[in-house]
Design a protein around this motif. Structure first.
Motif, PDB file in Angstrom:
ATOM      1  N   GLN A   1       1.020  -1.267  -0.153  1.00 33.54           N
ATOM      2  CA  GLN A   1       0.155   0.108  -0.186  1.00 33.54           C
ATOM      3  C   GLN A   1       0.933   1.231  -0.133  1.00 33.54           C
ATOM      4  O   GLN A   1       0.626   2.155  -0.788  1.00 33.54           O
ATOM      5  CB  GLN A   1      -1.123   0.129   1.317  1.00 33.54           C
ATOM      6  CG  GLN A   1      -1.949   1.297   1.210  1.00 33.54           C
ATOM      7  CD  GLN A   1      -3.042   0.998   0.132  1.00 33.54           C
ATOM      8  OE1 GLN A   1      -3.601   0.251   0.248  1.00 33.54           O
ATOM      9  NE2 GLN A   1      -2.979   1.865  -0.954  1.00 33.54           N
ATOM     10  N   GLU A   2       2.019   1.291   0.633  1.00 34.39           N
ATOM     11  CA  GLU A   2       2.913   2.247   0.910  1.00 34.39           C
ATOM     12  C   GLU A   2       3.484   2.845  -0.768  1.00 34.39           C
ATOM     13  O   GLU A   2       3.686   3.885  -0.917  1.00 34.39           O
ATOM     14  CB  GLU A   2       4.204   2.081   1.519  1.00 34.39           C
ATOM     15  CG  GLU A   2       3.668   1.956   3.134  1.00 34.39           C
ATOM     16  CD  GLU A   2       3.308   3.249   3.582  1.00 34.39           C
ATOM     17  OE1 GLU A   2       3.703   4.484   3.220  1.00 34.39           O
ATOM     18  OE2 GLU A   2       2.241   3.163   4.664  1.00 34.39           O
TER      19      GLU A   2
ATOM     20  N   ALA B   1      -6.889  -7.615 -11.437  1.00 35.69           N
ATOM     21  CA  ALA B   1      -7.818  -8.095 -10.395  1.00 35.69           C
ATOM     22  C   ALA B   1      -7.216  -8.645  -9.101  1.00 35.69           C
ATOM     23  O   ALA B   1      -8.010  -8.263  -7.964  1.00 35.69           O
ATOM     24  CB  ALA B   1      -8.559  -9.411 -10.865  1.00 35.69           C
ATOM     25  N   SER B   2      -6.073  -9.059  -9.129  1.00 36.12           N
ATOM     26  CA  SER B   2      -5.290  -9.075  -7.785  1.00 36.12           C
ATOM     27  C   SER B   2      -5.181  -7.935  -6.854  1.00 36.12           C
ATOM     28  O   SER B   2      -4.884  -8.022  -5.480  1.00 36.12           O
ATOM     29  CB  SER B   2      -3.945  -9.842  -7.971  1.00 36.12           C
ATOM     30  OG  SER B   2      -2.868  -8.755  -8.449  1.00 36.12           O
ATOM     31  N   LEU B   3      -5.470  -6.665  -7.498  1.00 34.84           N
ATOM     32  CA  LEU B   3      -5.186  -5.664  -6.487  1.00 34.84           C
ATOM     33  C   LEU B   3      -6.390  -5.430  -5.822  1.00 34.84           C
ATOM     34  O   LEU B   3      -6.275  -4.204  -4.825  1.00 34.84           O
ATOM     35  CB  LEU B   3      -4.744  -4.208  -7.611  1.00 34.84           C
ATOM     36  CG  LEU B   3      -3.522  -4.472  -8.645  1.00 34.84           C
ATOM     37  CD1 LEU B   3      -3.431  -3.302  -9.462  1.00 34.84           C
ATOM     38  CD2 LEU B   3      -2.341  -4.261  -7.682  1.00 34.84           C
TER      39      LEU B   3
ATOM     40  N   ILE C   1       0.354   6.278 -11.892  1.00 33.93           N
ATOM     41  CA  ILE C   1      -0.404   5.297 -12.584  1.00 33.93           C
ATOM     42  C   ILE C   1       0.231   4.145 -12.531  1.00 33.93           C
ATOM     43  O   ILE C   1       1.449   3.932 -12.318  1.00 33.93           O
ATOM     44  CB  ILE C   1      -0.154   5.753 -14.034  1.00 33.93           C
ATOM     45  CG1 ILE C   1      -0.692   7.398 -14.309  1.00 33.93           C
ATOM     46  CG2 ILE C   1      -0.580   4.737 -14.901  1.00 33.93           C
ATOM     47  CD1 ILE C   1      -2.302   7.469 -14.147  1.00 33.93           C
ATOM     48  N   LEU C   2      -0.534   3.005 -12.027  1.00 30.12           N
ATOM     49  CA  LEU C   2      -0.338   1.635 -12.028  1.00 30.12           C
ATOM     50  C   LEU C   2      -0.427   1.034 -13.248  1.00 30.12           C
ATOM     51  O   LEU C   2      -1.391   0.931 -13.808  1.00 30.12           O
ATOM     52  CB  LEU C   2      -0.665   0.965 -10.813  1.00 30.12           C
ATOM     53  CG  LEU C   2      -0.198  -0.391 -10.483  1.00 30.12           C
ATOM     54  CD1 LEU C   2       1.159  -0.222  -9.984  1.00 30.12           C
ATOM     55  CD2 LEU C   2      -1.419  -0.885  -9.463  1.00 30.12           C
TER      56      LEU C   2
ATOM     57  N   ARG D   1      -6.426   1.218  -1.254  1.00 28.04           N
ATOM     58  CA  ARG D   1      -6.437   2.490  -2.216  1.00 28.04           C
ATOM     59  C   ARG D   1      -5.487   1.988  -3.405  1.00 28.04           C
ATOM     60  O   ARG D   1      -4.224   1.721  -3.023  1.00 28.04           O
ATOM     61  CB  ARG D   1      -5.634   3.742  -1.546  1.00 28.04           C
ATOM     62  CG  ARG D   1      -6.647   4.129  -0.266  1.00 28.04           C
ATOM     63  CD  ARG D   1      -5.854   5.356   0.426  1.00 28.04           C
ATOM     64  NE  ARG D   1      -4.642   4.944   0.964  1.00 28.04           N
ATOM     65  CZ  ARG D   1      -4.480   4.208   2.056  1.00 28.04           C
ATOM     66  NH1 ARG D   1      -5.583   3.774   2.830  1.00 28.04           N
ATOM     67  NH2 ARG D   1      -3.113   4.021   2.333  1.00 28.04           N
ATOM     68  N   VAL D   2      -6.005   2.148  -4.484  1.00 25.55           N
ATOM     69  CA  VAL D   2      -5.310   1.841  -5.846  1.00 25.55           C
ATOM     70  C   VAL D   2      -5.234   3.030  -6.743  1.00 25.55           C
ATOM     71  O   VAL D   2      -6.408   3.486  -6.871  1.00 25.55           O
ATOM     72  CB  VAL D   2      -5.866   0.715  -6.412  1.00 25.55           C
ATOM     73  CG1 VAL D   2      -4.904   0.294  -7.532  1.00 25.55           C
ATOM     74  CG2 VAL D   2      -5.717  -0.568  -5.288  1.00 25.55           C
TER      75      VAL D   2
END
Length: 408
Positions: free
Chosen positions: A163-164, A181-183, A171-172, A188-189
């Motif tokens: 999360q840090e 989906a695993s996120l 942007i990921l 928070r994403v």
């Protein structure tokens, strides 16, 4: 997008036979060929000068094809406009800290399922502790000790560290829908862009027959190819047990495991226990330029891992017309033949592909068509748009901060 200055940070050293190192090399080459200014920070030998692209002094981990970087970045030619993080080890953490110190937006590619890998590699927990300390998250001794306890406590701490990283990312990039989906486990994403890495293989003049002869394979034997490490997270045990069942139906078949550098003796021991040692060929990693010949030499690619986030070898094989059978339905999409991750199911699917010419052709054609969507230009276009979006997020953040101060 006009020329962009971007710095890449990766803990996999150049030339390492893993998907992350190959993805970084591909990305850097595409950006430079398109005229963008790229700096690369990856582990290099401790006593070597900081010549690009191996810019981080490092020490090797005994008995592992891994180097631990000691990141220092004082010599950047120019401050980059975007920082691209590829890993969560010391180099990745160093890049994240550099970006924060210089107010540079971060794009991060989530290459590795660290939660899955933590069951197999102690260094995941060590890396998490290092990241927590360097990112100054305020952990207590009790928090660090939780990383030593397998189970829910350890997983929760790893999620906290992850999360840090996410909280410091504009942007990921997820290389597959499975990864995206695993996120969901994180609270928070940042905006997620699903952008599969493009791969290209140069043509190799080595013929199918010549390669088979060099591997001592009968010219007409059905050949199952597996590509990648044989470490536990790739599940070589499942592969060997499935191949043992396949041999009962196809006694002339052979299994070629390409890229096996570590745990060779353990794999040979498992092969003897499974009764397949006589039909097994272990091949050390080969230059990427030789890979096309191995795909053309084989009749099917067997992919036993369920921990991969994309599986670059799947795309490479499909681009060469080699059908794929995998034990991970989450990576199957609509064009790959997948099974449950058990030896009976995996073996049955491999036998079907090897004995049914129409199915073999159908899976191969679907894979080749899907691989065509992973063009280098498509990948580059998406990557540059992600960089532009990250800069937009950064500008919006600065604007909001200024507005808040003015209002105050």
């Amino acid at each position: 997008m006009s020329g962009v200055r971007v710095a890449h940070f990766c803990d996999s050293h150049p030339g390492r036979s893993d998907g992350v190192a190959i993805s970084v090399a591909t990305t850097v080459t595409l950006l430079r060929d398109a005229g963008h200014e790229v700096q690369v920070y990856q582990p290099a030998p401790l006593l070597r000068g900081r010549a690009e692209p191996c810019g981080v002094r490092s020490v090797p981990v005994p008995l592992r094809n891994v180097r631990i970087g000691v990141p220092r970045f004082p010599g950047m030619r120019r401050v980059p406009e975007v920082v691209h993080i590829h890993t969560q080890g010391p180099v990745g953490v160093g890049g994240l800290r550099y970006a924060r110190a210089h107010d540079i937006p971060v794009v991060m590619t989530w290459h590795t399922d660290l939660l899955a890998y933590s069951a197999h590699f102690m260094e995941i927990q060590l890396g998490a502790a290092h990241a927590a300390q360097r990112l100054q998250v305020g952990w207590t001794v009790r928090d660090y000790l939780k990383l030593t306890r397998p189970g829910t406590e350890r997983r929760a701490q790893l999620v906290r560290v992850g999360q840090e990283f996410l909280d410091r990312t504009a942007i990921l990039i997820a290389p597959s829908e499975k990864t995206a989906a695993s996120l969901a486990e994180f609270e928070r994403v940042p905006p997620v862009w699903t952008v599969p890495t493009s791969v290209t293989l140069p043509d190799c003049p080595l013929s199918r027959d010549d390669l088979r002869r060099s591997l001592r394979l009968p010219a007409d034997a059905p050949v199952v190819l597996a590509v990648g490490r044989a470490t536990k997270e790739k599940d070589p045990q499942l592969l060997l047990e499935a191949f043992a069942r396949l041999l009962r139906r196809l006694p002339d078949a052979r299994l070629v495991m390409l890229g096996v550098l570590q745990r060779r003796q353990a794999v040979l021991r498992q092969a003897r226990q499974a009764g397949v040692a006589h039909a097994l060929r272990l091949v050390r990693p080969v230059p990427h330029a030789s890979m096309a010949a191995y795909y053309r030499m084989a009749d099917v690619l067997a992919f036993a891992s369920t921990t991969d986030t994309q599986g670059l070898v799947l795309i490479e094989a499909e681009a060469q017309g080699l059908p794929v059978v995998l034990a991970d339905a989450a990576l199957a999409g609509t064009h790959r033949l997948s099974t449950a991750p058990d030896a009976d199911s995996f073996a049955a699917a491999l036998v079907r592909v090897l004995t049914d010419p129409s199915l073999h052709r159908e899976v191969a054609e679907a894979g080749r068509a899907a691989a065509g969507a992973y063009s280098t230009q498509n990948y580059l276009d998406h990557l540059l748009r992600a960089y532009s979006a990250a800069q937009g997020v950064a500008r919006a953040s600065v604007g909001a901060s200024l507005a808040a101060r003015t209002a105050g």
